[in-house]
Design a protein around this motif. Structure first.
Motif, PDB file in Angstrom:
ATOM      1  N   LEU A   1      21.048   6.800  26.979  1.00 21.38           N
ATOM      2  CA  LEU A   1      20.054   6.580  25.939  1.00 21.38           C
ATOM      3  C   LEU A   1      19.995   5.086  25.639  1.00 21.38           C
ATOM      4  N   PRO A   2      19.164   4.345  26.364  1.00 19.25           N
ATOM      5  CA  PRO A   2      19.072   2.906  26.114  1.00 19.25           C
ATOM      6  C   PRO A   2      18.347   2.627  24.797  1.00 19.25           C
ATOM      7  N   SER A   3      18.555   1.468  24.251  1.00 16.49           N
ATOM      8  CA  SER A   3      17.901   1.086  23.001  1.00 16.49           C
ATOM      9  C   SER A   3      16.466   0.644  23.273  1.00 16.49           C
ATOM     10  N   PRO A   4      15.608   0.666  22.255  1.00 18.53           N
ATOM     11  CA  PRO A   4      14.239   0.155  22.445  1.00 18.53           C
ATOM     12  C   PRO A   4      14.214  -1.285  22.935  1.00 18.53           C
ATOM     13  N   SER A   5      15.176  -2.099  22.479  1.00 23.35           N
ATOM     14  CA  SER A   5      15.201  -3.492  22.924  1.00 23.35           C
ATOM     15  C   SER A   5      15.510  -3.593  24.411  1.00 23.35           C
ATOM     16  N   ALA A   6      16.367  -2.700  24.926  1.00 23.43           N
ATOM     17  CA  ALA A   6      16.674  -2.713  26.358  1.00 23.43           C
ATOM     18  C   ALA A   6      15.448  -2.349  27.183  1.00 23.43           C
TER      19      ALA A   6
ATOM     20  N   LEU B   1      24.455   9.028  19.618  1.00 21.33           N
ATOM     21  CA  LEU B   1      24.260  10.420  20.000  1.00 21.33           C
ATOM     22  C   LEU B   1      24.433  10.623  21.498  1.00 21.33           C
ATOM     23  N   ALA B   2      24.300   9.549  22.255  1.00 22.58           N
ATOM     24  CA  ALA B   2      24.512   9.602  23.702  1.00 22.58           C
ATOM     25  C   ALA B   2      24.996   8.236  24.159  1.00 22.58           C
ATOM     26  N   ASP B   3      25.596   8.208  25.313  1.00 17.89           N
ATOM     27  CA  ASP B   3      26.081   6.952  25.875  1.00 17.89           C
ATOM     28  C   ASP B   3      24.909   6.014  26.175  1.00 17.89           C
ATOM     29  N   ARG B   4      25.167   4.691  26.097  1.00 12.66           N
ATOM     30  CA  ARG B   4      24.099   3.718  26.353  1.00 12.66           C
ATOM     31  C   ARG B   4      23.521   3.839  27.761  1.00 12.66           C
ATOM     32  N   THR B   5      24.307   4.358  28.684  1.00 14.20           N
ATOM     33  CA  THR B   5      23.784   4.543  30.042  1.00 14.20           C
ATOM     34  C   THR B   5      22.799   5.701  30.138  1.00 14.20           C
TER      35      THR B   5
ATOM     36  N   LEU C   1       5.839   3.374  15.168  1.00 11.78           N
ATOM     37  CA  LEU C   1       6.958   2.742  14.462  1.00 11.78           C
ATOM     38  C   LEU C   1       8.001   3.770  14.039  1.00 11.78           C
ATOM     39  N   LEU C   2       7.545   4.933  13.593  1.00 13.84           N
ATOM     40  CA  LEU C   2       8.495   5.986  13.210  1.00 13.84           C
ATOM     41  C   LEU C   2       9.319   6.447  14.407  1.00 13.84           C
ATOM     42  N   VAL C   3       8.669   6.587  15.558  1.00 10.39           N
ATOM     43  CA  VAL C   3       9.402   6.984  16.768  1.00 10.39           C
ATOM     44  C   VAL C   3      10.439   5.931  17.131  1.00 10.39           C
ATOM     45  N   LEU C   4      10.066   4.659  17.038  1.00  9.15           N
ATOM     46  CA  LEU C   4      11.011   3.584  17.359  1.00  9.15           C
ATOM     47  C   LEU C   4      12.187   3.575  16.388  1.00  9.15           C
ATOM     48  N   VAL C   5      11.904   3.821  15.106  1.00  2.00           N
ATOM     49  CA  VAL C   5      12.986   3.845  14.114  1.00  2.00           C
ATOM     50  C   VAL C   5      13.947   4.989  14.401  1.00  2.00           C
TER      51      VAL C   5
ATOM     52  N   TRP D   1      14.402   6.499  17.217  1.00  2.55           N
ATOM     53  CA  TRP D   1      15.067   6.170  18.485  1.00  2.55           C
ATOM     54  C   TRP D   1      16.232   5.209  18.248  1.00  2.55           C
ATOM     55  N   GLN D   2      15.984   4.146  17.479  1.00  2.00           N
ATOM     56  CA  GLN D   2      17.032   3.173  17.212  1.00  2.00           C
ATOM     57  C   GLN D   2      18.168   3.779  16.387  1.00  2.00           C
ATOM     58  N   LEU D   3      17.834   4.627  15.441  1.00  2.00           N
ATOM     59  CA  LEU D   3      18.870   5.306  14.655  1.00  2.00           C
ATOM     60  C   LEU D   3      19.736   6.187  15.543  1.00  2.00           C
ATOM     61  N   ALA D   4      19.120   6.859  16.515  1.00  2.00           N
ATOM     62  CA  ALA D   4      19.883   7.694  17.444  1.00  2.00           C
ATOM     63  C   ALA D   4      20.829   6.849  18.290  1.00  2.00           C
TER      64      ALA D   4
END
Length: 321
Positions: free
Chosen positions: A95-100, A89-93, A75-79, A81-84
């Motif tokens: 650094l995709p989100s956990p939901s993607a 911090l990087a383009d969505r292409t 859960l901490l890693v996911l949090v 990750w989502q905060l990043a």
């Protein structure tokens, strides 16, 4: 005089007098009884030390100590990750989100090829590891027990263990072609040295007294190896098996990343490379997470219980762990 003699006899028979001294036979019997009592007490104490109390930990304690920590870590890693992602911090292409990534997992599930991709890699990895086990175990025994062979190929095994498995993929493709034989060859070259070196290290730690005791009861040759060396060397051997599996899995992923053929099917490594070629970062992240998940799952289901059993059988860990 008579009264004096009578008095002397009475004094001799009175308690505390000369007549009260125990006979030699009674003294020996009393000493033997004390020895038996002391021996029984010593045996009882040793039995108490050797006794292992098997206690089943409460469900709540198991959840708190074993299940909750990894869940919290994930859960901490996911949090983070989502905060990043939110912080861009990087383009969505890139650094995709956990939901993607989760949506990519759902798409693979709906497509019906998720388990096929995982099983292709797992089946190759397990079969290759079993073959490495069959080859590496006798090789380790021979290297550990024959000084000439150890001097000849011991350094070679250590060198092969440190050689990245991906270096073997081009040669294996040229030698064997794009088929399953290439995958198994790369796995063997990565895992056999680790298994053999682990067994050698375990045998080196076996006390010589065990070998002398085995020879006394006739356990020599193959019988001595099976009944004396292998059981005594189990801690080092199991450590070599764990490392061998890690090398097997890494070798397989390297081979799948490079070698591509319809005959090989689509495993996790090939899926990861396909997603890279399509610039699908959600798929790339999913492939990385699946490779990580399978490696951890195999270790936790097979090797960690085996290692705990070996250590507990030698009194090296608490039974409740």
């Amino acid at each position: 005089m008579a009264s004096t003699e009578t008095s002397g006899v009475q004094d001799a028979d009175a308690p505390g007098g000369p007549g009260d001294a125990p006979s030699p036979g009674k003294a020996r019997a009393a000493g033997a009884a004390r020895d038996r009592h002391d021996l029984s007490g010593l045996e009882a104490g040793l039995d108490a030390l050797d006794a292992v109390t098997v206690k089943r930990a409460p469900v709540g304690q198991v959840l708190v100590k074993k299940v909750l920590p990894p869940i919290v870590a994930v859960l901490l890693v996911l949090v983070v990750w989502q905060l990043a992602v939110w912080a861009k911090l990087a383009d969505r292409t890139k650094l995709p989100s956990p939901s993607a990534v989760g949506q990519e997992l759902v798409d693979r599930w709906n497509a019906g090829d998720l388990f096929s991709i995982i099983w292709t890699s797992v089946s190759h990895g397990l079969l290759g590891f079993l073959a490495a086990l069959v080859i590496g175990t006798p090789l380790g025994l021979v290297v550990a027990r024959v000084p000439l062979i150890r001097a000849a190929i011991g350094p070679i095994l250590s060198g092969l263990q440190s050689l990245p498995s991906v270096a073997w993929v081009p040669a294996a493709v040229i030698w064997l072609g794009l088929n399953n034989s290439t995958m198994y060859a790369v796995i063997l070259l990565g895992a056999v040295p680790s298994i053999a070196n682990g067994l050698v290290a375990g045998i080196d730690q076996v006390p010589p007294l065990y070998l002398r005791a085995g020879r006394t009861i006739g356990a020599t040759g193959l019988r001595g190896a099976w009944f004396i060396l292998l059981p005594a060397a189990l801690p080092g051997y199991v450590a070599g098996l764990k490392q061998g599996w890690a090398f097997s899995w890494r070798s397989l992923m390297a081979a799948e990343l490079i070698a591509s053929s319809p005959d090989l099917g689509v495993g996790l490594g090939r899926y990861l490379e396909n997603m890279r070629e399509g610039s699908d970062m959600a798929g790339v992240f999913l492939g990385i997470l699946l490779i990580l998940f399978v490696g951890i799952a195999i270790d936790q289901v097979i090797f960690s219980p085996l290692e705990r059993w070996v250590l507990r059988s030698r009194g090296l860990t608490a039974q409740s762990q």
